[in-house]
Structures are given as structure tokens and as C-alpha cells.
Design an enzyme around this catalytic site. Sequence first.
Site, mmCIF file in Angstrom:
data_model
loop_
_atom_site.group_PDB
_atom_site.id
_atom_site.type_symbol
_atom_site.label_atom_id
_atom_site.label_comp_id
_atom_site.label_asym_id
_atom_site.label_seq_id
_atom_site.Cartn_x
_atom_site.Cartn_y
_atom_site.Cartn_z
ATOM 1 N N THR A 23 0.813 -1.206 0.076
ATOM 2 C CA THR A 23 -0.015 -0.067 0.091
ATOM 3 C C THR A 23 0.997 1.203 -0.070
ATOM 4 O O THR A 23 0.589 2.071 -0.667
ATOM 5 C CB THR A 23 -0.956 -0.221 1.130
ATOM 6 N N LYS A 55 6.429 10.434 21.259
ATOM 7 C CA LYS A 55 6.210 11.439 22.539
ATOM 8 C C LYS A 55 5.081 11.666 23.020
ATOM 9 O O LYS A 55 4.774 12.355 23.931
ATOM 10 C CB LYS A 55 7.096 12.783 22.097
ATOM 11 N N HIS A 85 -10.701 -0.738 4.455
ATOM 12 C CA HIS A 85 -9.415 -0.467 3.513
ATOM 13 C C HIS A 85 -9.765 -0.288 2.215
ATOM 14 O O HIS A 85 -9.728 -1.117 1.236
ATOM 15 C CB HIS A 85 -8.544 -1.834 3.573
HETATM 16 C C1 NCD Z 1 -3.735 -5.912 3.674
HETATM 17 C C2 NCD Z 1 -3.843 -4.721 4.855
HETATM 18 O O1 NCD Z 1 -2.917 -4.225 5.300
HETATM 19 O O2 NCD Z 1 -4.917 -4.865 5.353
HETATM 20 N N1 NCD Z 1 -2.672 -5.716 2.754
HETATM 21 C C3 NCD Z 1 -2.541 -4.759 1.832
HETATM 22 O O3 NCD Z 1 -2.893 -3.666 2.096
HETATM 23 N N2 NCD Z 1 -2.125 -5.160 0.673
HETATM 24 C C4 NCD Z 1 -4.097 -7.209 4.071
HETATM 25 C C5 NCD Z 1 -3.192 -7.804 5.153
HETATM 26 O O4 NCD Z 1 -2.280 -7.338 5.688
HETATM 27 O O5 NCD Z 1 -3.819 -8.945 5.433
#
Ligand code: NCD
Length: 292
Positions: free
Chosen positions: A50, A77, A127
Site C-alpha cells: 500500500t 512522544k 481498506h
Molecule cells: C492488507 C492490509 O494491510 O490490510 N494488505 C494490503 O494492504 N495489501 C491485508 C493484510 O495485511 O492482511
Amino acid sequence: MKNLLSMNDLHPEEINRILQRAEEFEHNATPNLTRTFTVANLFFEPSTRTKMSFEMAERKLGLHVLPFEASTSSTQKGETLYDTVKTLESIGVDAVIIRHEEDGYYHQLSSGIDLGIINGGDGSGQHPTQSLLDLYTIKQEFGKFDSLEVAIVGDIAHSRVAKSNAQALTKLGANVTFLCPKEWQGDIQAESSWDQILPKADVIMLLRVQHERHESAKGFSKNEYHEQYGLTIERYKQLKPAAIIMHPAPVNRDVEIASELVESEKSRIFKQMHNGVFIRMAILESVLKERF
Ligand code: NCD
């Protein structure tokens, strides 16, 4: 779109607009921005895909990217997230991408802050940028969402990817089913075995086991999980010819999916990552255009 916090906030038309713009970026469209904006990536949880794909998208759009390291920032902090974001706004940052371990961290930023906020993942909440790149990948494959059979498999209760995608796909007309251990089912209805899923799924969406969000270390051994809930080679052979496999990664090889299948013919795992750059370009452009 002034911010992107949750897939709940997006109507199907807005989703389709973002997918359309991502496709244009994939075909080398020129960004439509009136000046050089400055953004910062605030990642309070680990990230490879990401964060790096946002950085790639930001550079492709010609944005200035201010480096931010959570581990050396004043949050160490005791500074609040609000004060950190307000500080960035004060020095001229136009938008931030935030990943944070707290579900719904963005509620504390809902008033008093005047910069664009893009949610890069909140705890077990949402997400949205992952969901949009997943939708883009599915659309590329099937050209539609209506009546597609999508099975989401794994740690549903702790996965923000599962929640964002289940909401969005249902809104777009897909039939979403779930397969997961009882312990991680939350309040959703799930299938009890792969048998109901394998013959009908168009898309198998695997989820990473979210160890860091489990309260106790008790649970499955890697082998047990793989045998019951993992995509094994045996199961792969029973999939429909045109079915595809997705996983947001990072992948636990031989747990959620047999290692040999990660780059198999039906896998779109690296395609998802490739697509993430264009989706994030479309999102950043939309947020920056709307605000300024
Ligand atoms: C995911 C996340 O961080 O939610 N990964 C991602 O962003 N590609 C999935 C995960 O970490 O399981």
C-alpha cells in the site's frame, strides 16, 4: 470526493468513475491537476504494497511527497493523531494517506482538519483503496459485477479487506459468500466447507490470517489452517475454468494458499498489486481536484 475513508461512502456511480479513471491512467492518461500538490504517507502499521504503491502513484502524478516516519515522529512522544495531522496541514500538506491500528481512527479527524484524508487501512475496519483495486481487477476479468459469485475465505472478523469488499461487491450486485473458522466469523453467515464454494465461485478472495489482531496466541497450527481453510492444489483443480484467485498480500505461503499456486494461471495476486498504482492515482487526483 473530499476524502476516502470507507467503501460505505461511495455510491456505485462513484466507484465506476474511479475504475474508469484508473483504466485511463493505465493507458497513460495525463493527470488533471491545477498545481503541484504536496502529500504525506502516514503509516503507523507495517506496509509494503500500500505504501509503495501510493508513493509510485504520487510520483506518477507529479506530486511532492514529504517523507514521514511513524517510528521517529512526535507520536512517539505522545502527540495525538489529530495534532500530527493538524501540524502537516499547518505546514502546507494538501492530503495525507493514513494507516493506523485503531478502527475508525478517522472519526477523531472529522472536524477541525482541512486537508484530504485517504484511509490506507484502519485496524479491522476498512481498506477502501485495496477494495477499489480488487474491484478493478475483477472488472478487468469479467467486465461486470452483477451476479458474479465471490467467495471471501479466511479471517473475516479481523480483516478490513473482507469488510470493504463485502460491502462494495454486494452494492454492485455480486453474490458474496464466506468461508471461515467459527472463531473468526464475527456476525456473518458463513459456509462450513469448501465443498459449497469450489464448484460455483468465479472469484476466490483469500485473506491473510491477522495474527497481530488476535487476542490470544491460541488457534490453528499452520498445517491445520491450510488443510481446512487454505487453497490447496486439490481444491485448485476443482475450480471453474474461468475462476480467479485473489489475495491482498502479504501472503503466508502454505497457510492461506499453497506456495505453488501464488503465481499459478488463475492467480491475480501480482496483477492486483500492479493495478493498485492506477487506482491510487485515480483516488489521489479525485481528492485533490475536489478540494482545490
Ligand atoms: C492488507 C492490509 O494491510 O490490510 N494488505 C494490503 O494492504 N495489501 C491485508 C493484510 O495485511 O492482511
